[in-house]
Design a protein around this motif. Sequence first.
Motif, PDB file in Angstrom:
ATOM      1  N   TRP A 266       0.827  -1.204   0.000  1.00  0.00           N
ATOM      2  CA  TRP A 266       0.000   0.000   0.000  1.00  0.00           C
ATOM      3  C   TRP A 266       0.861   1.253   0.000  1.00  0.00           C
ATOM      4  O   TRP A 266       0.694   2.138  -0.834  1.00  0.00           O
ATOM      5  CB  TRP A 266      -0.886   0.035   1.252  1.00  0.00           C
ATOM      6  CG  TRP A 266      -2.122  -0.801   1.210  1.00  0.00           C
ATOM      7  CD1 TRP A 266      -2.762  -1.274   0.102  1.00  0.00           C
ATOM      8  CD2 TRP A 266      -2.881  -1.248   2.347  1.00  0.00           C
ATOM      9  NE1 TRP A 266      -3.869  -1.998   0.476  1.00  0.00           N
ATOM     10  CE2 TRP A 266      -3.970  -1.993   1.845  1.00  0.00           C
ATOM     11  CE3 TRP A 266      -2.747  -1.101   3.726  1.00  0.00           C
ATOM     12  CZ2 TRP A 266      -4.927  -2.575   2.681  1.00  0.00           C
ATOM     13  CZ3 TRP A 266      -3.695  -1.670   4.557  1.00  0.00           C
ATOM     14  CH2 TRP A 266      -4.768  -2.410   4.043  1.00  0.00           C
ATOM     15  N   PHE A 267       1.791   1.315   0.942  1.00  0.00           N
ATOM     16  CA  PHE A 267       2.508   2.559   1.161  1.00  0.00           C
ATOM     17  C   PHE A 267       3.655   2.761   0.166  1.00  0.00           C
ATOM     18  O   PHE A 267       4.039   3.889  -0.096  1.00  0.00           O
ATOM     19  CB  PHE A 267       2.990   2.622   2.610  1.00  0.00           C
ATOM     20  CG  PHE A 267       1.851   2.508   3.581  1.00  0.00           C
ATOM     21  CD1 PHE A 267       0.753   3.348   3.475  1.00  0.00           C
ATOM     22  CD2 PHE A 267       1.855   1.554   4.592  1.00  0.00           C
ATOM     23  CE1 PHE A 267      -0.329   3.244   4.348  1.00  0.00           C
ATOM     24  CE2 PHE A 267       0.784   1.439   5.462  1.00  0.00           C
ATOM     25  CZ  PHE A 267      -0.314   2.283   5.345  1.00  0.00           C
ATOM     26  N   THR A 268       4.158   1.667  -0.409  1.00  0.00           N
ATOM     27  CA  THR A 268       5.151   1.804  -1.475  1.00  0.00           C
ATOM     28  C   THR A 268       4.509   2.383  -2.727  1.00  0.00           C
ATOM     29  O   THR A 268       5.103   3.200  -3.430  1.00  0.00           O
ATOM     30  CB  THR A 268       5.789   0.434  -1.803  1.00  0.00           C
ATOM     31  OG1 THR A 268       6.455  -0.064  -0.644  1.00  0.00           O
ATOM     32  CG2 THR A 268       6.796   0.567  -2.933  1.00  0.00           C
ATOM     33  N   SER A 269       3.267   1.981  -2.985  1.00  0.00           N
ATOM     34  CA  SER A 269       2.545   2.483  -4.162  1.00  0.00           C
ATOM     35  C   SER A 269       2.035   3.903  -3.956  1.00  0.00           C
ATOM     36  O   SER A 269       1.683   4.587  -4.917  1.00  0.00           O
ATOM     37  CB  SER A 269       1.362   1.563  -4.477  1.00  0.00           C
ATOM     38  OG  SER A 269       0.366   1.666  -3.458  1.00  0.00           O
ATOM     39  N   GLY A 270       2.005   4.342  -2.699  1.00  0.00           N
ATOM     40  CA  GLY A 270       1.478   5.668  -2.402  1.00  0.00           C
ATOM     41  C   GLY A 270      -0.023   5.725  -2.343  1.00  0.00           C
ATOM     42  O   GLY A 270      -0.605   6.802  -2.156  1.00  0.00           O
ATOM     43  N   GLU A 271      -0.679   4.576  -2.452  1.00  0.00           N
ATOM     44  CA  GLU A 271      -2.138   4.507  -2.412  1.00  0.00           C
ATOM     45  C   GLU A 271      -2.595   4.115  -1.014  1.00  0.00           C
ATOM     46  O   GLU A 271      -2.360   2.991  -0.572  1.00  0.00           O
ATOM     47  CB  GLU A 271      -2.653   3.496  -3.445  1.00  0.00           C
ATOM     48  CG  GLU A 271      -2.440   3.904  -4.889  1.00  0.00           C
ATOM     49  CD  GLU A 271      -3.255   5.142  -5.255  1.00  0.00           C
ATOM     50  OE1 GLU A 271      -4.400   5.269  -4.759  1.00  0.00           O
ATOM     51  OE2 GLU A 271      -2.736   5.988  -6.002  1.00  0.00           O
ATOM     52  N   LEU A 272      -3.240   5.038  -0.318  1.00  0.00           N
ATOM     53  CA  LEU A 272      -3.740   4.731   1.011  1.00  0.00           C
ATOM     54  C   LEU A 272      -5.026   3.910   0.908  1.00  0.00           C
ATOM     55  O   LEU A 272      -5.871   4.177   0.046  1.00  0.00           O
ATOM     56  CB  LEU A 272      -4.027   6.011   1.791  1.00  0.00           C
ATOM     57  CG  LEU A 272      -2.814   6.838   2.237  1.00  0.00           C
ATOM     58  CD1 LEU A 272      -3.297   8.125   2.902  1.00  0.00           C
ATOM     59  CD2 LEU A 272      -1.956   6.045   3.206  1.00  0.00           C
ATOM     60  N   TYR A 315       8.356   4.812   6.868  1.00  0.00           N
ATOM     61  CA  TYR A 315       7.005   5.334   6.750  1.00  0.00           C
ATOM     62  C   TYR A 315       6.045   4.169   6.627  1.00  0.00           C
ATOM     63  O   TYR A 315       6.185   3.332   5.734  1.00  0.00           O
ATOM     64  CB  TYR A 315       6.893   6.241   5.522  1.00  0.00           C
ATOM     65  CG  TYR A 315       5.480   6.647   5.210  1.00  0.00           C
ATOM     66  CD1 TYR A 315       4.829   7.571   6.032  1.00  0.00           C
ATOM     67  CD2 TYR A 315       4.788   6.105   4.140  1.00  0.00           C
ATOM     68  CE1 TYR A 315       3.515   7.947   5.771  1.00  0.00           C
ATOM     69  CE2 TYR A 315       3.474   6.472   3.877  1.00  0.00           C
ATOM     70  CZ  TYR A 315       2.850   7.392   4.692  1.00  0.00           C
ATOM     71  OH  TYR A 315       1.557   7.743   4.436  1.00  0.00           O
ATOM     72  N   GLY A 317       2.489   4.866   7.158  1.00  0.00           N
ATOM     73  CA  GLY A 317       1.158   5.416   7.101  1.00  0.00           C
ATOM     74  C   GLY A 317       0.489   5.487   8.456  1.00  0.00           C
ATOM     75  O   GLY A 317       1.053   5.114   9.467  1.00  0.00           O
ATOM     76  N   GLU A 321      -4.299   9.573   8.475  1.00  0.00           N
ATOM     77  CA  GLU A 321      -4.163   9.956   7.076  1.00  0.00           C
ATOM     78  C   GLU A 321      -5.273   9.342   6.222  1.00  0.00           C
ATOM     79  O   GLU A 321      -5.862  10.011   5.366  1.00  0.00           O
ATOM     80  CB  GLU A 321      -2.805   9.508   6.541  1.00  0.00           C
ATOM     81  CG  GLU A 321      -1.621  10.242   7.138  1.00  0.00           C
ATOM     82  CD  GLU A 321      -0.313   9.694   6.621  1.00  0.00           C
ATOM     83  OE1 GLU A 321       0.028   9.981   5.459  1.00  0.00           O
ATOM     84  OE2 GLU A 321       0.354   8.954   7.359  1.00  0.00           O
ATOM     85  N   CYS A 322      -5.541   8.038   6.461  1.00  0.00           N
ATOM     86  CA  CYS A 322      -6.598   7.355   5.713  1.00  0.00           C
ATOM     87  C   CYS A 322      -7.956   8.017   5.980  1.00  0.00           C
ATOM     88  O   CYS A 322      -8.747   8.239   5.049  1.00  0.00           O
ATOM     89  CB  CYS A 322      -6.653   5.878   6.093  1.00  0.00           C
ATOM     90  SG  CYS A 322      -5.153   4.953   5.718  1.00  0.00           S
ATOM     91  N   LYS A 325      -8.261  11.556   4.358  1.00  0.00           N
ATOM     92  CA  LYS A 325      -8.426  11.477   2.909  1.00  0.00           C
ATOM     93  C   LYS A 325      -9.822  10.993   2.546  1.00  0.00           C
ATOM     94  O   LYS A 325     -10.493  11.575   1.678  1.00  0.00           O
ATOM     95  CB  LYS A 325      -7.377  10.530   2.322  1.00  0.00           C
ATOM     96  CG  LYS A 325      -7.509  10.343   0.810  1.00  0.00           C
ATOM     97  CD  LYS A 325      -6.498   9.344   0.285  1.00  0.00           C
ATOM     98  CE  LYS A 325      -6.686   9.117  -1.211  1.00  0.00           C
ATOM     99  NZ  LYS A 325      -5.728   8.094  -1.736  1.00  0.00           N
TER     100      LYS A 325
END
Length: 410
Positions: A266-272, A315, A317, A321-322, A325
């Motif tokens: 999830w966090f490597t892709s930047g998609e929360l 990092y 997440g 943050e989730c 957003k």
Amino acid sequence: MNFADEYFMGFKGEDDEFKSKDGVINDTKGVLALYEASHLSMEGEDILHEAAVFSSQHLNAYLISLEDAEHAVMVKNFLQNPQHKMLVRFTPENIPHFLDVGNTWRNLVEKLAFFESALLEPIHKHEILQVVKWWKDLGLSNEMKSSRDQPQKWHMWSMAVLRDPTWSRHRILLSKPNSLVYAVDDIFDLHGTIPQLTLFTQVINRWDICGVEELPNYMRMCFMAIQDTTDEISRMVSQEFGWEPAEILRNEWRNLFNAFLKEAKWFTSGELPNTKEYLENGVISSGVPMSSNIQFWSEIFKSTGNRHDEEQEGYDGSYVECYMKEEKVDSLEAAREHVMGMVSNTWEKLNKHALSSTTPFSVSFREACLNAERMVPAIYNYDNNHRLPLLEQHVKTMFQDTTFTKSILG
């Protein structure tokens, strides 16, 4: 009408409001007791919610008018750290000085605290030395220089959860998977690439050394430590209780790794993820099922911004943050209030299972669950100086040896 409604209605006036004139508000001891009682609330006990609001408002007002600095610090501490939700040993220092309990009673508590400390301190020192030796012998800290290296502090989880003095061996053993959960967390946050972490997870899922030679050395070492610790715990349980938990423990490790890998992707892709996905995965990645004491809500608590993890720069997440957003919330403070509301609701559920007379769980298990939750703010609530004041206070009540205390707190 439940018991709470029936009992606390006596603190209300004819207008159905808590008394504010010639009543409980003029009795500091009574307001403090009401505030403490409000933290024992269970789901549906609205009157205790009212009591919490009433007592906290009046205690804060009392603080403004209070001239005695020592009393002000004491009241402020009660407001910030309600006793039911804190790991507090019963000592004379924990009794407000303006409460008239008598010197004889204080002296008795002081003697009891001294005898308890004399009994427990050498036991806990021995445990910590054993855990530190085990951790150093693993060699993981040498292989993972930027990772957390605090086995003394991690053992505080075991000391909090398993309080019985006769459970020394069990505390030592419990600290091993706890420590390895921290190590695995750092591997996923700081060290491994996605291909490496995927392969590492596959090795755990197979529970087989086949393929381990393709992993970095620190991952191989971690897998062997997990395998050895699982076998050690299984042997102890088999000897003491006559059943074999090995496959259950292996499955929990598998679940933990799969949850960590999902988060890493999830966090490597930047998609929360959305909040529902985050929470469902977080129940597992928090380490709760694996170690049975590091509570899932520690992960949520860390989202409030009080966390400055120990030398950890990765990092991973946060729920805040989730939530911000997904719900399009601009205010960080509003998001934190939402999180703390979730924590309060969970405390009510925990109280229901831990304090109810009809609960099917043993007293020792209920106490373990409460103490695990009480450890969360002690371990994760950093102050502006990146220190852990609640943990420092707790450790100092456990050990009179100041040198040893410093070795735990770092």
